[in-house]
Write a protein that holds these residues in place. Structure first.
Motif, PDB file in Angstrom:
ATOM      1  N   ARG A  51      25.827  -1.355 -24.121  1.00  0.00           N
ATOM      2  CA  ARG A  51      24.719  -1.540 -23.189  1.00  0.00           C
ATOM      3  C   ARG A  51      25.258  -1.808 -21.801  1.00  0.00           C
ATOM      4  NH1 ARG A  51      21.822  -6.911 -24.112  1.00  0.00           N
ATOM      5  NH2 ARG A  51      23.318  -7.531 -22.548  1.00  0.00           N
ATOM      6  N   LYS A  65      23.549  -1.931 -17.398  1.00  0.00           N
ATOM      7  CA  LYS A  65      22.297  -2.158 -16.688  1.00  0.00           C
ATOM      8  C   LYS A  65      22.315  -1.469 -15.340  1.00  0.00           C
ATOM      9  CE  LYS A  65      18.733  -5.471 -15.810  1.00  0.00           C
ATOM     10  NZ  LYS A  65      18.232  -6.795 -16.012  1.00  0.00           N
ATOM     11  N   HIS A  93      17.713   5.061 -21.237  1.00  0.00           N
ATOM     12  CA  HIS A  93      17.213   4.034 -20.312  1.00  0.00           C
ATOM     13  C   HIS A  93      15.984   3.354 -20.889  1.00  0.00           C
ATOM     14  CE1 HIS A  93      14.672   2.990 -16.645  1.00  0.00           C
ATOM     15  NE2 HIS A  93      15.713   2.181 -16.565  1.00  0.00           N
ATOM     16  N   ASP A  94      15.952   2.025 -20.835  1.00  0.00           N
ATOM     17  CA  ASP A  94      14.768   1.245 -21.192  1.00  0.00           C
ATOM     18  C   ASP A  94      14.077   0.861 -19.886  1.00  0.00           C
ATOM     19  OD1 ASP A  94      12.858  -0.656 -21.825  1.00  0.00           O
ATOM     20  OD2 ASP A  94      14.173  -1.857 -23.085  1.00  0.00           O
ATOM     21  N   THR A 153      13.346  -2.985 -19.006  1.00  0.00           N
ATOM     22  CA  THR A 153      14.421  -3.933 -18.710  1.00  0.00           C
ATOM     23  C   THR A 153      15.497  -3.366 -17.783  1.00  0.00           C
ATOM     24  OG1 THR A 153      15.742  -3.213 -20.607  1.00  0.00           O
ATOM     25  CG2 THR A 153      14.141  -5.011 -20.978  1.00  0.00           C
ATOM     26  N   ASP A 154      15.485  -2.046 -17.587  1.00  0.00           N
ATOM     27  CA  ASP A 154      16.532  -1.309 -16.870  1.00  0.00           C
ATOM     28  C   ASP A 154      17.882  -1.360 -17.573  1.00  0.00           C
ATOM     29  OD1 ASP A 154      15.241   0.076 -14.779  1.00  0.00           O
ATOM     30  OD2 ASP A 154      14.988  -1.818 -13.717  1.00  0.00           O
ATOM     31  N   TYR A 155      17.858  -1.693 -18.865  1.00  0.00           N
ATOM     32  CA  TYR A 155      19.086  -1.578 -19.647  1.00  0.00           C
ATOM     33  C   TYR A 155      19.355  -0.123 -19.963  1.00  0.00           C
ATOM     34  CZ  TYR A 155      19.683  -6.569 -20.477  1.00  0.00           C
ATOM     35  OH  TYR A 155      19.901  -7.905 -20.318  1.00  0.00           O
ATOM     36  N   PHE A 177      21.399   2.196 -22.703  1.00  0.00           N
ATOM     37  CA  PHE A 177      21.956   2.164 -24.046  1.00  0.00           C
ATOM     38  C   PHE A 177      22.759   3.441 -24.231  1.00  0.00           C
ATOM     39  CE2 PHE A 177      21.437   3.619 -28.470  1.00  0.00           C
ATOM     40  CZ  PHE A 177      22.116   2.603 -29.125  1.00  0.00           C
ATOM     41  N   ASP A 179      25.078  -2.897 -12.570  1.00  0.00           N
ATOM     42  CA  ASP A 179      25.703  -4.215 -12.649  1.00  0.00           C
ATOM     43  C   ASP A 179      27.198  -4.041 -12.910  1.00  0.00           C
ATOM     44  OD1 ASP A 179      23.194  -5.283 -12.331  1.00  0.00           O
ATOM     45  OD2 ASP A 179      23.106  -6.243 -14.307  1.00  0.00           O
TER      46      ASP A 179
END
Length: 105
Positions: A8, A10, A46-47, A50-52, A54, A86
């Motif tokens: 994961r 971000k 992309h989620d 949450t802007d995570y 994967f 990040d």
């Protein structure tokens, strides 16, 4: 036997379109460095809540992923992406390894 791994990351809020654009235009030398390291079937999801990000990839038994950070292409890519993701203080992307808990072959 090849191994599938997941992790994961971000992306910064509001920057997913730029993230996708940059990946749509991935540099040929970076793609080749990944292949040379034994990486294949690499996908990033992309989620939007949450802007995570994967990611999953398959790596060969004799992969050399640990050497990727030393390649010029990889170092340049990380610098190129640092403004929209990040990152750690050492200039590497913040990555969380994920553990597989289910697989249906």
């Amino acid at each position: 036997m090849p191994e599938r791994i997941a992790f994961r990351m971000k992306v910064h809020p509001g920057r997913i379109a730029e993230y996708k654009k940059r990946h749509d235009e991935i540099w040929p030398d970076l793609a080749q460095a990944l292949r040379d390291a034994g990486v294949s079937d690499y996908s990033i999801w992309h989620d939007p809540e949450t802007d995570y990000l994967f990611a999953t990839l398959v790596r060969a038994d004799d992969h050399t992923m640990a050497s990727l950070p030393r390649t010029d292409a990889n170092r340049r890519w990380w610098a190129f992406m640092a403004d929209i993701m990040d990152y750690n203080d050492d200039g590497t992307p913040t990555v969380v390894d994920l553990k597989q808990v289910f697989h249906l072959p």
